[in-house]
Design an enzyme around this catalytic site. Structure first.
Site, short mmCIF file in Angstrom:
data_model
loop_
_atom_site.label_atom_id
_atom_site.label_comp_id
_atom_site.label_asym_id
_atom_site.label_seq_id
_atom_site.Cartn_x
_atom_site.Cartn_y
_atom_site.Cartn_z
NE ARG A 20 38.79 -2.83 35.69
CZ ARG A 20 37.69 -2.11 35.41
NH1 ARG A 20 37.61 -1.42 34.30
NH2 ARG A 20 36.68 -2.06 36.26
CD GLU A 63 43.44 2.39 35.16
OE1 GLU A 63 43.64 2.07 33.97
OE2 GLU A 63 42.32 2.69 35.61
CG HIS A 79 39.54 3.76 33.88
ND1 HIS A 79 40.08 2.72 34.61
CD2 HIS A 79 38.30 3.35 33.54
CE1 HIS A 79 39.20 1.74 34.71
NE2 HIS A 79 38.09 2.11 34.06
C1 GLV Z 1 34.85 0.93 34.44
O1 GLV Z 1 35.96 0.69 34.09
C2 GLV Z 1 33.92 -0.06 34.89
O2 GLV Z 1 34.31 -1.22 35.07
O3 GLV Z 1 32.77 0.30 35.09
#
Ligand code: GLV
Length: 324
Positions: free
Chosen positions: A239, A268, A286
């Site tokens: 993250r 982001e 991401h």
């Molecule tokens: C993606 O970042 C998730 O947490 O599934």
């Protein structure tokens, strides 16, 4: 009468069809952007919601949504939720674990390979037309096979990466986690538990796979970067906010570490401008869980979490316990 649910962002039509069998569904296939106010006002009209990791369900939002009963996040991470506040309001929270583990571990490894072997940097060079001849040290990167990977955060995805590293690439695996794995899991991943400092000092490649919380904010900042080897790579598929992106950009520019691969960013979809101008970083938007089958499985599990809550009083993969 069917309960009203809202799907915050565009989603597979087949998932919407599944939801429409049970609910009166408000979709957002047009991907109209939410402000916090417009999102809160829309959510307040519904008993359930299917969210993504960028749709907040915090105490302020919950205060305006007294009819809300269940929210299903289409993500394994859920730092967009205030789970204690949801529990206090009797709102069932759920996420989508397991279905994305192997796909996300694949991507972590892809980003590690691209970073260590300078794939993005060399591809940009070729596309710019700068490649005129072979050279012995052209884009010479770090070795992956046989090197040491340090995994910070050894949950399901961390263990998936460890298995790939140990069994596929003959890497030495060291890890640090809030709690130590069982001896059986350590043996399966061929992983050795070390301190965070020991990991940072020893690893050739540091892989971040820990959940974001106030406690993990800036787990990697200037001090931690200075503990890493100058030849090391850092990969973040966890993250944004776990890494201090400004400190990382500076460390990359000054070659205090060799390279980084980042799939997630502080704030982001904005990316720290300094990261956009350093060459030794691979940046992706991401997408670690983004294979078509996995994204479909995540969407359908989130839908099933809502269906299960409204038909049986409990989601399949709940994050809290509430009484329906
Ligand atoms: C993606 O970042 C998730 O947490 O599934």
């Amino acid at each position: 009468m069917k309960s009203k649910i809202i799907v915050a962002r565009p989603i597979f039509e087949e998932t919407l069809d599944r939801l429409r069998e049970h609910f009166d569904v408000t979709d957002n296939q047009a991907d109209v952007a939410w402000t916090k106010t417009s999102w809160t006002q829309a959510l307040a009209q519904h008993a359930g919601a299917l969210t993504t990791g960028s749709d907040p369900v915090d105490a302020e939002v919950l205060k305006a949504c007294p009819s809300l009963k269940a929210v299903a996040n289409m993500a394994v991470g859920y730092n967009n939720f205030d789970v204690p506040a949801m529990t206090a309001k009797g709102v069932q929270a759920s996420n989508t674990p397991d279905v994305l583990t192997e796909t996300t571990a694949d991507f972590g490894f892809a980003l590690l390979m691209a970073t260590a072997r300078r794939i993005a940097e060399s591809e940009h060079y070729l596309r710019r037309g700068e490649w005129t001849q072979w050279r012995y040290d052209m884009f010479a990167g770090a070795e992956v096979h046989g090197s040491t990977i340090g995994i910070l955060g050894m949950g399901r995805i961390g263990q998936g990466i460890a298995r790939r590293a140990a069994h596929g690439f003959g890497m030495k695996v060291i890890y640090h986690n809030r709690s130590r794995l069982s001896a059986e899991s350590e043996a399966e991943c061929k992983a050795t538990y070390v301190s965070k400092e020991g990991l940072l000092k020893t690893a050739d490649h540091v892989m971040l796979v820990l959940p974001y919380s106030a406690a993990s904010h800036h787990t990697i900042g200037a001090a931690e970067l200075s503990q890493m080897k100058p030849s090391a790579t850092l990969v973040n598929i966890a993250r944004g906010g776990i890494v201090d992106d400004a400190a990382l950009a500076l460390a990359l520019r000054e070659k205090r570490i060799a390279a980084a691969g980042l799939d997630v960013f502080e704030g982001e979809p904005k990316v720290h401008p300094d990261l956009l101008t350093v060459p030794n970083v691979v940046l992706t938007p991401h997408i670690a869980s983004s294979s078509i089958p996995t994204r479909l499985a995540m969407a359908n599990l989130a839908a099933d979490n809502l269906i299960s809550y409204f038909t049986q009083g409990k989601s399949i993969t709940p994050l809290n316990t509430v009484t329906a």
